[in-house]
Design an enzyme around this catalytic site. Structure first.
Site, PDB file in Angstrom:
ATOM      1  N   LYS A 140       0.628  -1.185   0.063  1.00  0.00           N
ATOM      2  CA  LYS A 140       0.219  -0.148  -0.010  1.00  0.00           C
ATOM      3  C   LYS A 140       1.019   1.290  -0.025  1.00  0.00           C
ATOM      4  O   LYS A 140       1.914   1.306   0.766  1.00  0.00           O
ATOM      5  CB  LYS A 140      -0.809   0.028   1.225  1.00  0.00           C
TER       6      LYS A 140
ATOM      7  N   HIS B 288      -0.278   4.521   0.298  1.00  0.00           N
ATOM      8  CA  HIS B 288      -1.190   5.623   1.007  1.00  0.00           C
ATOM      9  C   HIS B 288      -1.405   5.142   2.235  1.00  0.00           C
ATOM     10  O   HIS B 288      -1.255   4.074   2.616  1.00  0.00           O
ATOM     11  CB  HIS B 288      -2.210   6.060   0.163  1.00  0.00           C
TER      12      HIS B 288
END
Length: 218
Positions: free
Chosen positions: A103, A105
């Protein structure tokens, strides 16, 4: 065969986790039976599965605290259910799992849940070991955690198959990484269970023939 092993195999069969037919394992091998933790579909089933793993954990490790790691995707609910089952028996352990894609963010990263600290031991909980491919993938991911070590891996079933040599995949993993791989049952327990019902004769013969080719020598 110990009573709990028979109970566990019946549970796997009743839940649709243990299937017979023609399948392709992650290793690429064509196999006559399949163990799929993804077929655990109800709260009661996942609760029971966690309890079986917890029993194996206490039998092999005792009350020693570790960090549970469930590889995505099938290992995730296993890790959660085992953590709950252990907590019910008075051993509260943290758990975490990985994302398939890192991921970029929010909190970011590849891991979700607890972050193992330096010096802590990790226990991997998986569904099965065929050629050791999945464990090696997990070790590549866990290598990002500096200062930690893997103490053991627990799986539902030891398929007793050759890995990259004539040794079993479990023996190869133990030699390569220095930790044991424990199983609740193995394929020979499954054969013994099936042989109690004559209607299973064809499945028994297919598994035995498969093991003549792919079974581990040690």
């Amino acid at each position: 065969m110990e009573g709990y092993k028979k109970e566990f195999i019946k549970f796997l069969e009743d839940a649709g986790v243990l299937k017979f037919g023609d399948f392709t394992a992650k290793s690429g091998r064509k196999i006559p039976y399949f163990i799929n933790a993804g077929d655990i579909k109800t709260g009661e089933q996942i609760q029971k599965l966690g309890e079986f793993y917890a029993k194996a954990y206490f039998d092999k490790i005792g009350n020693k605290k570790s960090v549970l790691y469930g590889p995505a995707y099938k290992g995730i609910p296993i890790a959660v259910s085992v953590a709950v089952a252990l907590a019910k028996e008075g051993l509260d352990v943290p758990f975490f799992f990985n994302r398939k894609e890192e991921k970029d963010h929010g909190e970011g990263g590849v891991f979700v849940g607890y972050t193992p600290k330096q010096g802590e031991e990790i226990v991997i909980v998986e569904d099965v070991v065929t050629a050791g491919t999945a464990i090696r993938e997990s070790m590549a991911i866990l290598s990002k955690l500096e200062g930690t070590s893997v103490a053991a891996t627990f799986v539902m079933v030891d398929r007793k198959e050759k890995g990259q040599t004539d040794k079993s995949a479990i023996a190869e993993v133990a030699d390569e990484y220095g930790f044991p791989v424990y199983s609740v049952v193995d394929v020979y327990d499954i054969i013994e269970y099936l042989e109690e019902d004559d209607t299973n004769r064809e499945n028994v013969e297919r598994i035995k023939n498969y093991l003549k080719i792919n079974g581990a020598k040690a």
